[in-house]
Design an enzyme around this catalytic site. Sequence first.
Site, PDB file in Angstrom:
ATOM      1  N   ASN A   1     -51.210  -1.032  42.029  1.00  0.00           N
ATOM      2  CA  ASN A   1     -51.980  -1.288  41.009  1.00  0.00           C
ATOM      3  C   ASN A   1     -52.434  -2.819  41.058  1.00  0.00           C
ATOM      4  O   ASN A   1     -51.494  -3.728  41.563  1.00  0.00           O
ATOM      5  CB  ASN A   1     -51.239  -1.190  39.899  1.00  0.00           C
ATOM      6  CG  ASN A   1     -52.023  -1.568  38.401  1.00  0.00           C
ATOM      7  OD1 ASN A   1     -52.909  -1.170  38.260  1.00  0.00           O
ATOM      8  ND2 ASN A   1     -51.206  -2.533  37.651  1.00  0.00           N
TER       9      ASN A   1
ATOM     10  N   HIS B   1     -53.059  -6.104  38.598  1.00  0.00           N
ATOM     11  CA  HIS B   1     -52.953  -6.434  37.245  1.00  0.00           C
ATOM     12  C   HIS B   1     -53.435  -7.775  37.265  1.00  0.00           C
ATOM     13  O   HIS B   1     -52.823  -8.998  37.954  1.00  0.00           O
ATOM     14  CB  HIS B   1     -51.388  -6.471  37.068  1.00  0.00           C
ATOM     15  CG  HIS B   1     -51.028  -6.826  35.660  1.00  0.00           C
ATOM     16  ND1 HIS B   1     -51.322  -6.082  34.663  1.00  0.00           N
ATOM     17  CD2 HIS B   1     -50.580  -7.886  35.185  1.00  0.00           C
ATOM     18  CE1 HIS B   1     -50.732  -6.500  33.423  1.00  0.00           C
ATOM     19  NE2 HIS B   1     -50.450  -7.792  33.833  1.00  0.00           N
TER      20      HIS B   1
ATOM     21  N   SER C   1     -51.950 -10.079  40.506  1.00  0.00           N
ATOM     22  CA  SER C   1     -50.847  -9.634  41.203  1.00  0.00           C
ATOM     23  C   SER C   1     -51.335  -8.156  41.969  1.00  0.00           C
ATOM     24  O   SER C   1     -51.885  -7.424  41.088  1.00  0.00           O
ATOM     25  CB  SER C   1     -49.655  -9.519  40.358  1.00  0.00           C
ATOM     26  OG  SER C   1     -49.053 -10.645  40.204  1.00  0.00           O
TER      27      SER C   1
ATOM     28  N   ASP D   1     -46.028  -2.296  35.013  1.00  0.00           N
ATOM     29  CA  ASP D   1     -46.139  -3.595  35.732  1.00  0.00           C
ATOM     30  C   ASP D   1     -45.094  -4.226  36.250  1.00  0.00           C
ATOM     31  O   ASP D   1     -44.954  -5.447  36.335  1.00  0.00           O
ATOM     32  CB  ASP D   1     -46.760  -4.245  34.642  1.00  0.00           C
ATOM     33  CG  ASP D   1     -48.088  -3.994  34.240  1.00  0.00           C
ATOM     34  OD1 ASP D   1     -48.912  -3.079  34.925  1.00  0.00           O
ATOM     35  OD2 ASP D   1     -48.494  -4.311  32.853  1.00  0.00           O
TER      36      ASP D   1
END
Length: 218
Positions: A108, A110, A137, A146
């Site tokens: 992912n 973020h 990130s 996260d």
Amino acid sequence: MPLRIAVVASGRGSNLQAILDAIADGTLDAEVVGVWSDRRDAFALERARATGVPAHLVRPRDYGDRTEHDAALFGSIDTATPDLIVCAGYMRLIGADAVDARPGRMINIHPSLLPAFKGLHTHQQALDAGVAEHGASVHVVTADLDGGPVLAQARVPVLPGDTAECLAARVLTREHPLLLETLRWIADGRLVLRGQTVHVNGRALTAPLQLAANQRFA
Ligand code: GAR
């Protein structure tokens, strides 16, 4: 063999576009095997269609709960046999069942320097906290929102007078090269994900890779 990437996106899709452009210009050895969205109006779906990439809409309202929606979404993704699932602006929580069934196969991007500022409104969170530095990130997706291992980061300064909007724009210009460089390192085997364990150049990753000014990892 090019890295087979599935992209999951809820909105604008500028990170998706960066991936498609890098593949087209030969700077990323990968193939986008499909784009999946939870939202009919996601522009990411238009970007996929414009490039001839299969675009899939899997709407939560068509399923009873999150577990069922996750099962339909990720089950559909599995049929395209991706090596890696990239969440690029996917704005839903992903349940533990879906994540745990695909260990180390989901990343992912973020918009914060994790572990700082998880969740939503990260740019406003950074301004409210008064930090001098902010950024983005790329991390491994785990059931902890996260919270999975951070692979790589890009940093930007917070400047006097910044609003959440201009800070978001400054971060976004670094998000695209950050995601691309991470994908290049995964595609060529320099970065290897195994479950929650990450190896870089054959050694355990002890701190996130840092994107330098030349848009490569330092
Ligand atoms: C990006 O800023 C990404 O970091 C963020 O959404 C934006 C998507 O932009 N992701 C999250 O906030 C995930 N929690 P894009 O649709 O133009 O790629």
